[in-house]
Scaffold this motif. Structure first.
Motif, mmCIF file in Angstrom:
data_model
loop_
_atom_site.group_PDB
_atom_site.id
_atom_site.type_symbol
_atom_site.label_atom_id
_atom_site.label_comp_id
_atom_site.label_asym_id
_atom_site.label_seq_id
_atom_site.Cartn_x
_atom_site.Cartn_y
_atom_site.Cartn_z
ATOM 1 N N PHE A 94 -34.472 -1.182 -4.720
ATOM 2 C CA PHE A 94 -35.247 -1.957 -5.292
ATOM 3 C C PHE A 94 -35.991 -1.659 -6.763
ATOM 4 C CE2 PHE A 94 -35.761 -2.799 -0.720
ATOM 5 C CZ PHE A 94 -36.181 -3.972 -0.647
ATOM 6 N N SER A 95 -36.285 -2.648 -7.516
ATOM 7 C CA SER A 95 -36.708 -2.025 -8.909
ATOM 8 C C SER A 95 -37.999 -1.263 -8.883
ATOM 9 C CB SER A 95 -36.832 -3.373 -9.714
ATOM 10 O OG SER A 95 -37.752 -4.392 -9.014
ATOM 11 N N SER A 96 -38.854 -1.301 -7.854
ATOM 12 C CA SER A 96 -39.934 -0.582 -7.990
ATOM 13 C C SER A 96 -40.456 -0.151 -6.416
ATOM 14 C CB SER A 96 -41.043 -1.320 -8.698
ATOM 15 O OG SER A 96 -41.637 -2.493 -7.819
ATOM 16 N N GLY A 97 -41.471 0.717 -6.349
ATOM 17 C CA GLY A 97 -41.732 1.020 -4.822
ATOM 18 C C GLY A 97 -42.779 -0.060 -4.416
ATOM 19 N N TYR A 98 -43.573 -0.702 -5.626
ATOM 20 C CA TYR A 98 -44.224 -1.831 -5.165
ATOM 21 C C TYR A 98 -43.717 -2.837 -4.436
ATOM 22 C CZ TYR A 98 -48.273 -4.879 -5.599
ATOM 23 O OH TYR A 98 -49.365 -5.687 -5.519
ATOM 24 N N ASN A 99 -42.482 -3.248 -5.120
ATOM 25 C CA ASN A 99 -41.553 -4.136 -4.543
ATOM 26 C C ASN A 99 -40.929 -3.899 -3.299
ATOM 27 O OD1 ASN A 99 -40.981 -6.775 -5.367
ATOM 28 N ND2 ASN A 99 -38.812 -6.265 -5.890
ATOM 29 N N ALA A 100 -40.608 -2.653 -3.215
ATOM 30 C CA ALA A 100 -40.006 -2.065 -1.677
ATOM 31 C C ALA A 100 -41.051 -2.292 -0.721
ATOM 32 C CB ALA A 100 -39.513 -0.554 -1.903
ATOM 33 N N ASN A 101 -42.288 -1.846 -0.893
ATOM 34 C CA ASN A 101 -43.337 -1.990 0.209
ATOM 35 C C ASN A 101 -43.681 -3.426 0.476
ATOM 36 O OD1 ASN A 101 -44.005 0.594 0.875
ATOM 37 N ND2 ASN A 101 -45.150 1.038 -0.594
ATOM 38 N N VAL A 117 -52.749 0.838 9.363
ATOM 39 C CA VAL A 117 -52.574 1.585 8.053
ATOM 40 C C VAL A 117 -53.528 2.727 7.952
ATOM 41 C CG1 VAL A 117 -51.473 -0.353 7.140
ATOM 42 C CG2 VAL A 117 -54.089 -0.046 6.585
ATOM 43 N N ASP A 118 -53.051 3.877 7.330
ATOM 44 C CA ASP A 118 -54.193 4.852 6.954
ATOM 45 C C ASP A 118 -55.091 4.139 5.870
ATOM 46 O OD1 ASP A 118 -55.277 6.950 5.005
ATOM 47 O OD2 ASP A 118 -54.284 8.267 6.560
ATOM 48 N N GLU A 119 -56.404 4.344 5.833
ATOM 49 C CA GLU A 119 -57.206 3.583 5.198
ATOM 50 C C GLU A 119 -57.149 3.965 3.625
ATOM 51 O OE1 GLU A 119 -61.262 4.807 5.988
ATOM 52 O OE2 GLU A 119 -60.809 7.167 5.693
ATOM 53 N N GLN A 120 -56.500 5.233 3.426
ATOM 54 C CA GLN A 120 -55.985 5.296 1.873
ATOM 55 C C GLN A 120 -54.557 4.927 1.638
ATOM 56 O OE1 GLN A 120 -57.363 9.165 0.240
ATOM 57 N NE2 GLN A 120 -59.304 9.021 1.299
ATOM 58 N N ILE A 121 -53.796 4.244 2.184
ATOM 59 C CA ILE A 121 -52.566 3.795 1.989
ATOM 60 C C ILE A 121 -52.580 3.018 0.386
ATOM 61 C CG2 ILE A 121 -52.431 1.396 3.051
ATOM 62 C CD1 ILE A 121 -49.558 3.928 3.645
ATOM 63 N N HIS A 122 -51.372 3.069 -0.034
ATOM 64 C CA HIS A 122 -51.171 2.463 -1.499
ATOM 65 C C HIS A 122 -51.552 1.070 -1.232
ATOM 66 C CE1 HIS A 122 -49.217 1.212 -5.224
ATOM 67 N NE2 HIS A 122 -49.629 2.467 -5.596
ATOM 68 N N ARG A 123 -51.867 0.359 -2.419
ATOM 69 C CA ARG A 123 -52.369 -1.000 -2.680
ATOM 70 C C ARG A 123 -51.482 -2.152 -2.212
ATOM 71 N NH1 ARG A 123 -56.834 -4.042 -4.708
ATOM 72 N NH2 ARG A 123 -56.115 -6.152 -4.385
ATOM 73 N N SER A 124 -50.140 -1.514 -2.440
ATOM 74 C CA SER A 124 -48.814 -2.235 -2.300
ATOM 75 C C SER A 124 -48.627 -2.679 -0.849
ATOM 76 C CB SER A 124 -47.641 -1.772 -2.978
ATOM 77 O OG SER A 124 -47.632 -0.466 -2.369
ATOM 78 N N VAL A 125 -49.154 -1.833 0.008
ATOM 79 C CA VAL A 125 -49.100 -2.082 1.287
ATOM 80 C C VAL A 125 -49.932 -3.150 1.818
ATOM 81 C CG1 VAL A 125 -48.991 -0.998 3.705
ATOM 82 C CG2 VAL A 125 -47.854 0.125 1.808
ATOM 83 N N HIS A 126 -51.288 -3.034 1.316
ATOM 84 C CA HIS A 126 -52.417 -4.026 1.569
ATOM 85 C C HIS A 126 -51.992 -5.354 1.240
ATOM 86 C CE1 HIS A 126 -55.207 -1.130 3.015
ATOM 87 N NE2 HIS A 126 -55.149 -0.153 1.932
ATOM 88 N N ALA A 187 -44.227 3.109 18.639
ATOM 89 C CA ALA A 187 -44.625 2.319 17.268
ATOM 90 C C ALA A 187 -43.531 2.549 16.277
ATOM 91 C CB ALA A 187 -46.042 2.701 16.963
ATOM 92 N N ALA A 188 -43.474 1.764 15.433
ATOM 93 C CA ALA A 188 -42.402 1.908 14.426
ATOM 94 C C ALA A 188 -43.378 2.809 13.017
ATOM 95 C CB ALA A 188 -41.796 0.645 13.821
ATOM 96 N N LEU A 189 -42.835 4.172 12.902
ATOM 97 C CA LEU A 189 -43.611 4.392 11.695
ATOM 98 C C LEU A 189 -42.817 4.411 10.243
ATOM 99 C CD1 LEU A 189 -45.676 6.743 10.589
ATOM 100 C CD2 LEU A 189 -44.044 8.462 11.309
ATOM 101 N N ILE A 190 -43.701 4.046 9.428
ATOM 102 C CA ILE A 190 -42.991 3.909 7.991
ATOM 103 C C ILE A 190 -43.822 4.699 7.099
ATOM 104 C CG2 ILE A 190 -42.509 2.452 6.177
ATOM 105 C CD1 ILE A 190 -42.577 0.079 8.171
ATOM 106 N N VAL A 191 -42.928 5.773 6.346
ATOM 107 C CA VAL A 191 -43.724 6.690 5.595
ATOM 108 C C VAL A 191 -43.345 6.547 3.913
ATOM 109 C CG1 VAL A 191 -44.000 8.982 4.926
ATOM 110 C CG2 VAL A 191 -43.447 8.124 7.352
ATOM 111 N N ASP A 192 -44.205 6.421 2.925
ATOM 112 C CA ASP A 192 -44.039 6.279 1.510
ATOM 113 C C ASP A 192 -44.131 7.766 1.227
ATOM 114 O OD1 ASP A 192 -44.320 6.027 -1.274
ATOM 115 O OD2 ASP A 192 -45.240 4.072 -0.854
ATOM 116 N N GLU A 193 -42.969 8.228 0.561
ATOM 117 C CA GLU A 193 -42.950 9.486 -0.022
ATOM 118 C C GLU A 193 -42.766 9.596 -1.671
ATOM 119 O OE1 GLU A 193 -42.331 12.477 1.892
ATOM 120 O OE2 GLU A 193 -40.347 12.305 2.708
ATOM 121 N N ALA A 194 -43.538 8.570 -2.103
ATOM 122 C CA ALA A 194 -43.356 8.446 -3.668
ATOM 123 C C ALA A 194 -43.852 9.849 -4.244
ATOM 124 C CB ALA A 194 -44.532 7.272 -3.912
ATOM 125 N N HIS A 195 -44.849 10.502 -3.737
ATOM 126 C CA HIS A 195 -45.368 11.579 -4.479
ATOM 127 C C HIS A 195 -44.844 12.966 -3.911
ATOM 128 C CE1 HIS A 195 -48.288 9.486 -7.119
ATOM 129 N NE2 HIS A 195 -48.351 8.776 -6.176
#
Length: 366
Positions: A94-101, A117-126, A187-195
């Motif tokens: 994808f062209s960005s992580g935001y677009n991927a989420n 979702v974890d309450e501190q998940i990235h805004r793109s997920v919300h 449950a299906a676990l999805i993990v963002d490894e951006a950082h």
């Protein structure tokens, strides 16, 4: 309508939290996500330049979405390479992580599903969850017990969304515990490894060999890799489903082949230069030894210093800027009132002298 917009902007300005665009400042970088210094690495840039000179068509526009005219051998080869490196069956660029989420969470869950979702998940997920018809629930940050209490009450299919390393607090998720819970409750676990990518090798999923327990992973390349774009690591069926049903993928013009080539070259460069990550972790240790109070992990390149007042935080950041230190202040309402913080990013290229002087300046202010 314009008055409504201006009133909202005026309120932000009065509160001292109006966002404005600024050119990149000169100074000592403690605020960028360029953890390994690859965004400006001369040796890596020379490798990229050589590849462009050998094949100038890498700079050509893609001319369309990947389902029309925007796919290429370079794209396919890069996806295959990434999947192999991370030991996943498939990868989708994808062209960005935001677009991927956006693609993942707006497409996979349907109206009969629940996204936890974890309450501190990235805004793109919300934002993606708003595009989905699924129900969204939050669990307390990095709290497996709270997550399990929610999972116990569910009767239908569930997705769990977390980050491996969180960008606001700089703390690590209890990945192995959450992966075990996901398996226990199907449950299906999805993990963002951006950082985490590049900081801990190819990320914490690879470090703990959790590939079989993590349904999908988002890898982004605008941070430690110093490039841009992202990849979703997943099963072949999930990749095909996204290609067929994910609007953010279907209706986006593909990036130039130069981007995909730069990502693949970046992976190869990471293999050649393990000392960059080693130096970063040495710098993290230097910072941690300066007795700055922080909620962040002792292994994280992101170190948060809580300053629970917008005005005090603004004064601290300005004082540091006057001493040539570039840091990033995170004000409420971006974070909850009372949790405002100075977000310090450490890099492999920061010197011990710079780190000590930064921490001394912070302690003098606080």
């Amino acid at each position: 309508m314009l008055k409504k917009f201006q009133d909202a902007l005026d309120k932000r300005k009065e509160a001292g939290i109006l966002r404005t665009l600024k050119s990149k400042s000169a100074g000592i970088d403690f605020y960028s996500n360029d953890y390994l210094g690859l965004a400006g690495n001369d040796e890596l840039q020379a490798q990229l330049l050589l590849k462009v000179q050998e094949n100038p068509k890498l700079l050509s526009g893609s001319s369309g979405s990947r389902l029309i005219s925007g796919n290429s051998n370079t794209t396919d080869e890069t996806e295959k390479y990434i999947a192999e490196q991370h030991q996943y069956p498939s990868a989708l660029l994808f062209s960005s992580g935001y677009n991927a989420n956006l693609a993942l969470f707006s497409t996979l869950p349907d109206r009969h599903d629940t996204i936890i979702v974890d309450e501190q998940i990235h805004r793109s997920v919300h934002d993606a969850c708003r595009m989905s018809h699924a129900r969204k629930l939050k669990f307390r940050h990095n709290d497996p017990e709270d997550l399990e209490s929610i999972l116990k009450k569910q009767t239908g299919p569930c997705y769990i969304a977390i980050e491996s390393l969180y960008s606001m607090d700089g703390d690590l998720a209890p990945l192995q515990e959450i992966a075990a819970l996901a398996k226990r409750y199907n449950a299906a676990l999805i993990v963002d490894e951006a950082h985490a990518f590049g900081i801990f090798g190819y990320g914490l999923i690879e470090k703990y060999q959790l590939q079989k327990d993590v349904f999908a992973v988002v890898m982004t390349y605008g941070k430690a890799l110093g490039a841009h774009g992202a990849a979703i690591l997943c099963d072949e069926t999930v990749k095909s489903y996204l290609v067929n049903f994910a609007s953010p993928f279907i209706y986006t013009t593909a990036a130039q082949d130069f981007l995909w080539m730069a990502i693949k070259t970046g992976y190869e460069f990471l293999k050649q230069k393990p000392e960059l990550s080693e130096k970063l972790h040495q710098n993290i240790e230097i910072f941690r030894n300066q007795d700055i109070e922080t909620p962040s992990s002792e292994l994280s390149p992101i170190q948060a210093v809580l300053v629970p007042d917008n005005q005090q935080l603004r004064s601290l950041q300005k004082g540091l800027s006057d001493h040539n230190f570039l840091t990033y202040a995170v004000y409420s309402p971006t974070v909850k009132a009372g949790t405002e913080r100075l977000r310090i990013c450490l890099h492999s290229f920061n010197t011990e002298k710079e780190i000590i002087e930064l921490t001394e300046s912070i302690k003098a202010f606080l």
